[in-house]
Write a protein that holds these residues in place. Structure first.
Motif, mmCIF file in Angstrom:
data_model
loop_
_atom_site.group_PDB
_atom_site.id
_atom_site.type_symbol
_atom_site.label_atom_id
_atom_site.label_comp_id
_atom_site.label_asym_id
_atom_site.label_seq_id
_atom_site.Cartn_x
_atom_site.Cartn_y
_atom_site.Cartn_z
ATOM 1 N N ALA A 112 0.836 -1.206 0.000
ATOM 2 C CA ALA A 112 0.000 0.000 0.000
ATOM 3 C C ALA A 112 0.868 1.252 0.000
ATOM 4 O O ALA A 112 0.587 2.214 -0.728
ATOM 5 N N LEU A 113 1.922 1.259 0.800
ATOM 6 C CA LEU A 113 2.820 2.414 0.845
ATOM 7 C C LEU A 113 3.556 2.603 -0.484
ATOM 8 O O LEU A 113 3.755 3.735 -0.934
ATOM 9 N N ILE A 166 4.206 5.671 -5.465
ATOM 10 C CA ILE A 166 4.263 5.743 -6.931
ATOM 11 C C ILE A 166 3.203 6.709 -7.453
ATOM 12 O O ILE A 166 3.472 7.523 -8.345
ATOM 13 N N LEU A 167 1.988 6.635 -6.903
ATOM 14 C CA LEU A 167 0.927 7.552 -7.333
ATOM 15 C C LEU A 167 1.278 9.003 -6.999
ATOM 16 O O LEU A 167 0.998 9.917 -7.782
ATOM 17 N N SER A 168 1.895 9.213 -5.846
ATOM 18 C CA SER A 168 2.303 10.572 -5.466
ATOM 19 C C SER A 168 3.369 11.112 -6.404
ATOM 20 O O SER A 168 3.314 12.273 -6.824
ATOM 21 N N THR A 192 3.267 15.069 -13.144
ATOM 22 C CA THR A 192 2.314 15.702 -14.066
ATOM 23 C C THR A 192 2.016 17.142 -13.670
ATOM 24 O O THR A 192 1.658 17.954 -14.517
ATOM 25 N N ARG A 193 2.170 17.476 -12.401
ATOM 26 C CA ARG A 193 1.930 18.856 -11.962
ATOM 27 C C ARG A 193 3.122 19.772 -12.237
ATOM 28 O O ARG A 193 2.948 20.928 -12.593
ATOM 29 N N PHE A 194 4.331 19.268 -12.062
ATOM 30 C CA PHE A 194 5.517 20.117 -12.175
ATOM 31 C C PHE A 194 6.155 20.108 -13.556
ATOM 32 O O PHE A 194 6.884 21.032 -13.905
#
Length: 110
Positions: free
Chosen positions: A8-9, A14-16, A22-24
């Motif tokens: 889960a971590l 990976i998602l973070s 994609t934001r930066f």
């Protein structure tokens, strides 16, 4: 099967990282001193309408006009979205009201 805490971590990490990239990435590719290419501006103009068109087609793909209710709830909801958007010019209100109208029609009328 539930993932372990470690799995889960790893998934969250990976998602973070993917979200951060994609934001930066646009700011790294097109800093303030450098203007974005013309095709990026073009895509910024045409992609929102294309995405909405794709969503409309996706939502209406299984409507059967030969059986009841013959697409009436969908048509009423689409008409409500269009009229509300023309009147209020607020996408959030238009989509939310259209969704509520559609769900009320499907649950209580048809």
């Amino acid at each position: 099967m539930m993932p372990t805490t470690t799995q889960a971590l790893i998934i969250i990490g990976i998602l973070s990282i993917g979200t951060a990239i994609t934001r930066f990435l646009p700011f790294l590719l097109f800093p303030n001193a450098k203007s974005a290419p013309r095709y990026v501006h073009y895509l910024g103009k045409v992609l929102p309408a294309a995405a909405i068109g794709l969503l409309v087609v996706y939502c209406l793909r299984y409507i059967d006009l030969t059986t009841s209710p013959r697409g009436i709830p969908e048509g009423v909801a689409i008409l409500a979205v269009v009229l509300l958007h023309i009147w209020k010019k607020n996408t959030l209100i238009s989509i939310a009201a259209g969704t509520v109208i559609y769900m009320l029609l499907v649950q209580f009328v048809f």
